[in-house]
Design a protein around this motif. Sequence first.
Motif, short mmCIF file in Angstrom:
data_model
loop_
_atom_site.label_atom_id
_atom_site.label_comp_id
_atom_site.label_asym_id
_atom_site.label_seq_id
_atom_site.Cartn_x
_atom_site.Cartn_y
_atom_site.Cartn_z
N ALA A 1 0.82 -1.20 0.00
CA ALA A 1 0.00 0.00 0.00
C ALA A 1 0.86 1.26 0.00
N ARG A 2 1.98 1.24 0.75
CA ARG A 2 2.87 2.38 0.75
C ARG A 2 3.47 2.59 -0.64
N ARG A 3 3.76 1.49 -1.30
CA ARG A 3 4.29 1.55 -2.66
C ARG A 3 3.24 2.15 -3.59
N PHE A 4 1.98 1.80 -3.35
CA PHE A 4 0.89 2.35 -4.15
C PHE A 4 0.87 3.86 -4.06
N VAL A 5 1.02 4.40 -2.86
CA VAL A 5 1.00 5.84 -2.66
C VAL A 5 2.10 6.50 -3.49
N ALA A 6 3.27 5.86 -3.55
CA ALA A 6 4.40 6.45 -4.27
C ALA A 6 4.21 6.39 -5.78
N ILE A 7 3.64 5.29 -6.27
CA ILE A 7 3.58 5.11 -7.72
C ILE A 7 2.20 5.43 -8.31
N ALA A 8 1.24 5.81 -7.47
CA ALA A 8 -0.13 6.01 -7.94
C ALA A 8 -0.24 6.98 -9.12
N PRO A 9 0.45 8.11 -9.11
CA PRO A 9 0.32 9.02 -10.27
C PRO A 9 0.70 8.35 -11.58
N THR A 10 1.80 7.62 -11.57
CA THR A 10 2.24 6.92 -12.78
C THR A 10 1.29 5.79 -13.12
N LEU A 11 0.85 5.06 -12.10
CA LEU A 11 -0.03 3.92 -12.30
C LEU A 11 -1.32 4.34 -13.01
N PHE A 12 -1.95 5.41 -12.54
CA PHE A 12 -3.21 5.84 -13.14
C PHE A 12 -3.01 6.57 -14.47
N GLU A 13 -1.81 7.09 -14.70
CA GLU A 13 -1.51 7.66 -16.01
C GLU A 13 -1.42 6.54 -17.05
N LEU A 14 -0.83 5.42 -16.65
CA LEU A 14 -0.70 4.29 -17.57
C LEU A 14 -1.99 3.49 -17.69
N ALA A 15 -2.78 3.44 -16.59
CA ALA A 15 -4.02 2.66 -16.58
C ALA A 15 -5.14 3.49 -15.98
N PRO A 16 -5.63 4.49 -16.71
CA PRO A 16 -6.61 5.42 -16.16
C PRO A 16 -7.94 4.78 -15.79
N MET A 17 -8.24 3.59 -16.33
CA MET A 17 -9.50 2.91 -16.03
C MET A 17 -9.36 1.91 -14.87
#
Length: 208
Positions: A1-17
């Motif tokens: 979950a901590r990793r999610f917080v760090a990478i969330a901007p990139t993650l949702f840019e790559l997979a917006p849905m």
Amino acid sequence: ARRFVAIAPTLFELAPMLRALTFPEASNELVALAASPYLARLDDISLHEMCECGKCKIELELPALFRSEHAAKLRRLVLSACRIDSANAGLLFESNQLANVRVLDLRANRIAADGLARLVDRPHTYTRLSLAGNPLGDAGARALAGATELAVEELDLSECAIEQVGARALAEAPWSDGVIKLVLRGNSIPKGAARTALRERYGNRLEL
């Protein structure tokens, strides 16, 4: 979950849905997840068995999720085997932020009858609610049966230490007509009046 917080901007840019995620062993990370505005992008999260070692203070972290303003869009929430006791169950069921959850998995926790107080005294609607493997007993079954504002389609109460008194109460529950499936496997409900009453009320919607 901590990793999610760090990478969330990139993650949702790559997979917006992206709408569903599983967070394995999220102990010591739940507070950060609950505070992240990116949690609001998800409607389905699994936090099954947040701690395997049994030493992490996950009971102190769980309220952060229950209070999170970013959790309001969640429709499915898995919190199985997360050592949720009656106190934290009360916080969960009274949470306005989790009012939109329709599939709630609370299997294999530590919720006793007193942990259902906030479930039965206010409106709740679920397509699926699992309380399997919690020590509810007859008192918990009777509390559920008295929930006049509960609407549930699938209810799993397997291995909840329910016996004849609790079974008879469930047979008379006001929400029973709306149930598609009631699971009571692994309880001590022998052949007799209570079992017959369940069969008469639920028919083939009952799994014993």
